[in-house]
Design a protein around this motif. Sequence first.
Motif, PDB file in Angstrom:
ATOM      1  N   SER A 174      16.018   6.911  35.498  1.00 60.01           N
ATOM      2  CA  SER A 174      16.033   8.284  34.985  1.00 60.01           C
ATOM      3  C   SER A 174      16.183   8.313  33.465  1.00 60.01           C
ATOM      4  O   SER A 174      16.630   7.345  32.837  1.00 60.01           O
ATOM      5  CB  SER A 174      17.197   9.057  35.609  1.00 60.01           C
ATOM      6  N   MET A 175      15.801   9.436  32.884  1.00 58.98           N
ATOM      7  CA  MET A 175      15.984   9.633  31.441  1.00 58.98           C
ATOM      8  C   MET A 175      17.469   9.618  31.072  1.00 58.98           C
ATOM      9  O   MET A 175      17.847   9.126  30.005  1.00 58.98           O
ATOM     10  CB  MET A 175      15.345  10.949  30.989  1.00 58.98           C
ATOM     11  N   GLU A 176      18.320  10.158  31.945  1.00 56.88           N
ATOM     12  CA  GLU A 176      19.757  10.176  31.679  1.00 56.88           C
ATOM     13  C   GLU A 176      20.307   8.757  31.592  1.00 56.88           C
ATOM     14  O   GLU A 176      21.099   8.434  30.710  1.00 56.88           O
ATOM     15  CB  GLU A 176      20.511  10.973  32.748  1.00 56.88           C
TER      16      GLU A 176
ATOM     17  N   SER B 190      21.905   9.701  38.663  1.00 58.70           N
ATOM     18  CA  SER B 190      20.538  10.130  38.346  1.00 58.70           C
ATOM     19  C   SER B 190      19.470   9.114  38.711  1.00 58.70           C
ATOM     20  O   SER B 190      18.292   9.428  38.665  1.00 58.70           O
ATOM     21  CB  SER B 190      20.441  10.435  36.846  1.00 58.70           C
ATOM     22  N   GLY B 191      19.890   7.908  39.023  1.00 57.21           N
ATOM     23  CA  GLY B 191      18.940   6.847  39.339  1.00 57.21           C
ATOM     24  C   GLY B 191      18.747   5.926  38.148  1.00 57.21           C
ATOM     25  O   GLY B 191      18.803   6.370  36.996  1.00 57.21           O
TER      26      GLY B 191
ATOM     27  N   ARG C 194      25.693   7.347  35.185  1.00 61.00           N
ATOM     28  CA  ARG C 194      24.343   7.925  35.074  1.00 61.00           C
ATOM     29  C   ARG C 194      23.363   7.203  35.999  1.00 61.00           C
ATOM     30  O   ARG C 194      22.516   7.845  36.615  1.00 61.00           O
ATOM     31  CB  ARG C 194      23.828   7.841  33.640  1.00 61.00           C
ATOM     32  N   ARG C 195      23.464   5.896  36.082  1.00 65.57           N
ATOM     33  CA  ARG C 195      22.573   5.141  36.976  1.00 65.57           C
ATOM     34  C   ARG C 195      22.788   5.541  38.431  1.00 65.57           C
ATOM     35  O   ARG C 195      21.832   5.705  39.178  1.00 65.57           O
ATOM     36  CB  ARG C 195      22.797   3.638  36.820  1.00 65.57           C
TER      37      ARG C 195
END
Length: 148
Positions: free
Chosen positions: A125-127, A121-122, A117-118
Amino acid sequence: QRRLRDRVMQLIGKSSLLYHDEDHDASLESARQAYELAVSELPGSLALRKASLHLAGLYHATNQFEESLSLLDKIEANTTDEKDLVPVLHARAEVFEAAEKPLSLATAELTRARDIRRRVSGPMSMEAASAARNLASVLVRQSQESVP
C-alpha cells in the motif's frame, strides 16, 4: 456531549490561532483547557484524542520535550486500535529528533509505525510505502551519525 465536544474543538482552534500569532503562552493555556475538559467530560473520545495530540504537539513546538513525551505515552496507553498509534509514533519520533535524543529511538518508533501500516493497509500500500520512506530517511541519518 455534542456541546462539550464542540467546546473542546473550539479551544483547539483558538489555540492554533494563538500559536500562529506567536502568543505561545496563551496557545498552551487554551490547549490545556481543551485537554482538561476532554479528560474530565469526554474520556475515551475522539475529542480527547485530538486535544491530547494537539497539546503534545504544542509541547514539542515550544521545546517542552519531556511533557510532550509524557503525554504521548498516555495517549498510547489509552489507544485500543493499533492504526490509531501511527500518529503517536510519528509524533514521538519527531520529539526524539528535536530533543536531540539518539536517532535509534526515532528509528524504533518509525519501525513500529511501518509495521502497523503493513498489517493494516497491506505491504504494497501507499501508506506502507510512505512509512518505509520515513523510516529509511531516519536510518540514513542514523548511519551518518555513526560515521566519524
